[in-house]
Scaffold this motif. Structure first.
Motif, PDB file in Angstrom:
ATOM      1  N   TYR A 251      -9.678 -22.886 -37.486  1.00 58.01           N
ATOM      2  CA  TYR A 251      -9.740 -24.351 -37.508  1.00 58.01           C
ATOM      3  C   TYR A 251     -10.502 -24.883 -36.303  1.00 58.01           C
ATOM      4  CZ  TYR A 251      -8.285 -29.214 -37.104  1.00 58.01           C
ATOM      5  OH  TYR A 251      -8.287 -30.586 -36.967  1.00 58.01           O
ATOM      6  N   GLU A 252     -10.184 -24.374 -35.111  1.00 56.12           N
ATOM      7  CA  GLU A 252     -10.855 -24.927 -33.932  1.00 56.12           C
ATOM      8  C   GLU A 252     -12.323 -24.485 -33.849  1.00 56.12           C
ATOM      9  OE1 GLU A 252      -8.913 -23.938 -30.295  1.00 56.12           O
ATOM     10  OE2 GLU A 252      -9.469 -21.829 -30.336  1.00 56.12           O
TER      11      GLU A 252
ATOM     12  N   HIS B 155     -14.250 -27.577 -33.454  1.00 58.86           N
ATOM     13  CA  HIS B 155     -14.716 -27.758 -32.084  1.00 58.86           C
ATOM     14  C   HIS B 155     -15.799 -26.766 -31.660  1.00 58.86           C
ATOM     15  CE1 HIS B 155     -11.450 -30.611 -31.635  1.00 58.86           C
ATOM     16  NE2 HIS B 155     -10.582 -29.681 -31.987  1.00 58.86           N
ATOM     17  N   GLY B 156     -16.061 -25.760 -32.493  1.00 60.87           N
ATOM     18  CA  GLY B 156     -17.167 -24.867 -32.223  1.00 60.87           C
ATOM     19  C   GLY B 156     -16.877 -23.677 -31.337  1.00 60.87           C
TER      20      GLY B 156
ATOM     21  N   ALA C 104      -5.570 -19.495 -29.318  1.00 59.97           N
ATOM     22  CA  ALA C 104      -4.905 -18.273 -29.775  1.00 59.97           C
ATOM     23  C   ALA C 104      -3.432 -18.285 -29.393  1.00 59.97           C
ATOM     24  CB  ALA C 104      -5.599 -17.052 -29.171  1.00 59.97           C
ATOM     25  N   ALA C 105      -3.139 -18.667 -28.149  1.00 62.13           N
ATOM     26  CA  ALA C 105      -1.748 -18.710 -27.694  1.00 62.13           C
ATOM     27  C   ALA C 105      -0.953 -19.766 -28.463  1.00 62.13           C
ATOM     28  CB  ALA C 105      -1.704 -18.993 -26.198  1.00 62.13           C
ATOM     29  N   SER C 106      -1.537 -20.943 -28.628  1.00 65.09           N
ATOM     30  CA  SER C 106      -0.842 -22.027 -29.328  1.00 65.09           C
ATOM     31  C   SER C 106      -0.635 -21.695 -30.803  1.00 65.09           C
ATOM     32  CB  SER C 106      -1.636 -23.332 -29.193  1.00 65.09           C
ATOM     33  OG  SER C 106      -1.777 -23.697 -27.840  1.00 65.09           O
ATOM     34  N   GLY C 107      -1.637 -21.079 -31.422  1.00 65.76           N
ATOM     35  CA  GLY C 107      -1.507 -20.692 -32.818  1.00 65.76           C
ATOM     36  C   GLY C 107      -0.409 -19.670 -33.027  1.00 65.76           C
ATOM     37  N   ALA C 108      -0.313 -18.712 -32.118  1.00 65.90           N
ATOM     38  CA  ALA C 108       0.755 -17.711 -32.214  1.00 65.90           C
ATOM     39  C   ALA C 108       2.125 -18.372 -32.134  1.00 65.90           C
ATOM     40  CB  ALA C 108       0.593 -16.670 -31.110  1.00 65.90           C
TER      41      ALA C 108
ATOM     42  N   CYS D 167      -0.462 -27.518 -37.391  1.00 65.41           N
ATOM     43  CA  CYS D 167      -0.126 -27.728 -35.975  1.00 65.41           C
ATOM     44  C   CYS D 167      -1.387 -27.968 -35.152  1.00 65.41           C
ATOM     45  CB  CYS D 167       0.657 -26.539 -35.427  1.00 65.41           C
ATOM     46  SG  CYS D 167       2.340 -26.396 -36.068  1.00 65.41           S
ATOM     47  N   ALA D 168      -2.473 -27.260 -35.479  1.00 66.08           N
ATOM     48  CA  ALA D 168      -3.735 -27.487 -34.780  1.00 66.08           C
ATOM     49  C   ALA D 168      -4.219 -28.921 -35.005  1.00 66.08           C
ATOM     50  CB  ALA D 168      -4.789 -26.486 -35.255  1.00 66.08           C
TER      51      ALA D 168
END
Length: 451
Positions: A263-264, A268-269, A276-280, A310-311
């Protein structure tokens, strides 16, 4: 999570050393999640707030432990009183428990169940702290924890997991804390930040993480500890349900991390370490209530959905104007809601319980129950937390002074700094180090050159 009142009935199974050892290990794994959370949050703030962020998690280990022993365990898991609170006098001070007294017919002692649940009670208020970074008095935060676990967490834990709790009796499924932990903490975070307001410079000044390696370390510790958090919540290892939960925890977390990164990259490119940390963490949150009800394929779907939603949700604070410093609302509240509601779609009826979701022929019945659980916990925690924050703000004050917030909360609240850039000593109050022999030689040589 299996629940109930302890018993010494003649037909109670005998104590299992294997399950007891397993649950003690799981308790230790859940405990390490709180320091992991401290690192995760601590790396995400600016340098001047690092120690304060660490301490906001660590203080929960002290406060909640004492309250849990004194009355928290009794309030959460004692004999039901009207569906909303529990109470058993033998649980007060954990003073009336036999060494081998078993929990509700399971093969582990009550002491083991109590300490396992204690670790859940500790990390839940610590989760809230990420939304309040940079601006809350430490004394006010400690008092807020004390009041919040008493008024909010202990009753909600009874609603969801206590025998006789009204959501438990309704049939709401929450394997390990989607409602009681994550929605509870996320809604509380939203309630508090609506009361105390934004950080100085919100949406104007750069507020980037000061140490992404610390963030990744914290995320890794959370992922590691979450296996105890989730798999341990079946209170044993005899029928394979805990093993399914262990697998689903890994699968959903991996799927959510990949989905967030995708998604990012599109949005956002770039693939970021913070993403990665937030997605986990988003995947861990979403699978917490649902992993005992779904198959591994369902866990992949839940992880992907949670990762993307969540993203997307973390950007709402800029559009709506609430300052959720470290995205507690975007990850824990949204992730908890997603994971809890998706049980109504992906429950297979063949793991934790016979309840089936819409995709497995169960209709909308379980989804309706999940929605009631989500709505009740969200509303109660949001309103109660906002009231507690308002009362504290109007009495002792919740926020530090503006100049303290600008200069750095660490030095004012803790008389220390996280990093010593002067090259010697420890905290903010350390004196200049005495010159070494090498320094003296260098000074003498400089004088010769000057002459």
């Amino acid at each position: 999570m299996p629940t109930g009142i302890s018993t010494l009935a003649a037909d109670t199974p005998t104590l299992s050393a294997a399950n007891t050892g397993f649950m003690l290990i799981c308790s230790a794994l859940v405990m390490i999640m709180t320091p992991g959370l401290a690192f995760f949050y601590g790396g995400m703030v600016r340098v001047k707030s690092t120690l304060n962020m660490l301490m906001m998690s660590f203080i929960s280990l002290g406060i909640v432990t004492i309250l849990w022993v004194l009355y928290g365990f009794s309030a959460a898991f004692g004999t039901d009183k009207g569906g909303f609170i529990g109470w058993t006098s033998d649980y007060v001070g954990l003073s009336g428990l036999g060494l081998t007294q078993l929990w509700d017919g399971y093969t582990i002692p009550v002491y083991v169940f109590a300490v396992f649940q204690l670790m859940f009670a500790i990390i839940t208020p610590a989760l809230i702290s990420g939304a309040l970074a940079d601006r809350v008095k430490f004394t006010a935060w400690a008092l807020f924890i004390t009041l919040w676990v008493t008024v909010v967490y202990f009753p909600v834990a009874h609603w969801v997991w206590g025998a006789g709790g009204w959501l438990f009796e309704l049939g709401v499924i929450d394997f390990a804390g989607g409602t009681a932990v994550h929605i509870n903490a996320g809604a509380a975070a939203l309630g508090v930040i609506l009361v105390i307001g934004k950080r100085v410079g919100f949406k104007k000044d750069p507020m980037r993480p000061h140490s992404l390696p610390l963030v990744m370390l914290g995320a890794g510790l959370l992922w590691f500890g979450w296996f105890g958090f989730n798999a341990g919540s079946w209170l044993g290892n005899d029928d394979g349900v805990g093993a399914v939960m262990f697998v689903n925890t890994q699968v959903a977390t991996a799927a959510a991390m990949l989905a967030w990164l995708a998604y990012e990259k599109i949005r956002h490119g770039a693939f970021t370490t913070l993403g990665a940390a937030s997605g986990a963490v988003a995947g861990l949150v979403a699978i917490t209530p649902s992993g005992g009800s779904c198959s591994p394929l369902g866990a992949i779907a839940i992880g992907v959905i949670a990762g993307v939603l969540c993203a997307m949700a973390v950007g709402l604070k800029f559009k709506l104007g609430y300052d959720d410093s470290l995205d507690v609302v975007g990850v824990h509240l949204v992730g908890g809601v997603v994971g809890s509601l998706l049980i109504g779609f992906f429950a297979t009826g063949g793991v934790q319980s016979d309840a089936k979701g819409l995709f497995y022929g169960g209709g909308l019945d379980q989804l309706g129950k999940q929605a009631i659980g989500v709505g009740a916990v969200l509303a109660y925690s949001l309103v109660a937390s906002a009231i507690l924050a308002f009362v504290l703000d109007k009495t002792i004050g919740m926020r530090v002074d503006e100049d303290v917030e600008i200069s750095g909360i660490d030095q004012d609240e803790h008389a220390e700094t996280a990093y010593d850039f002067s090259g010697a000593g420890g905290g903010a109050g350390s004196r200049k180090a005495a010159p070494t022999p090498a320094d003296s030689v260098a000074a003498a040589e400089n004088k010769k050159v000057d002459a």
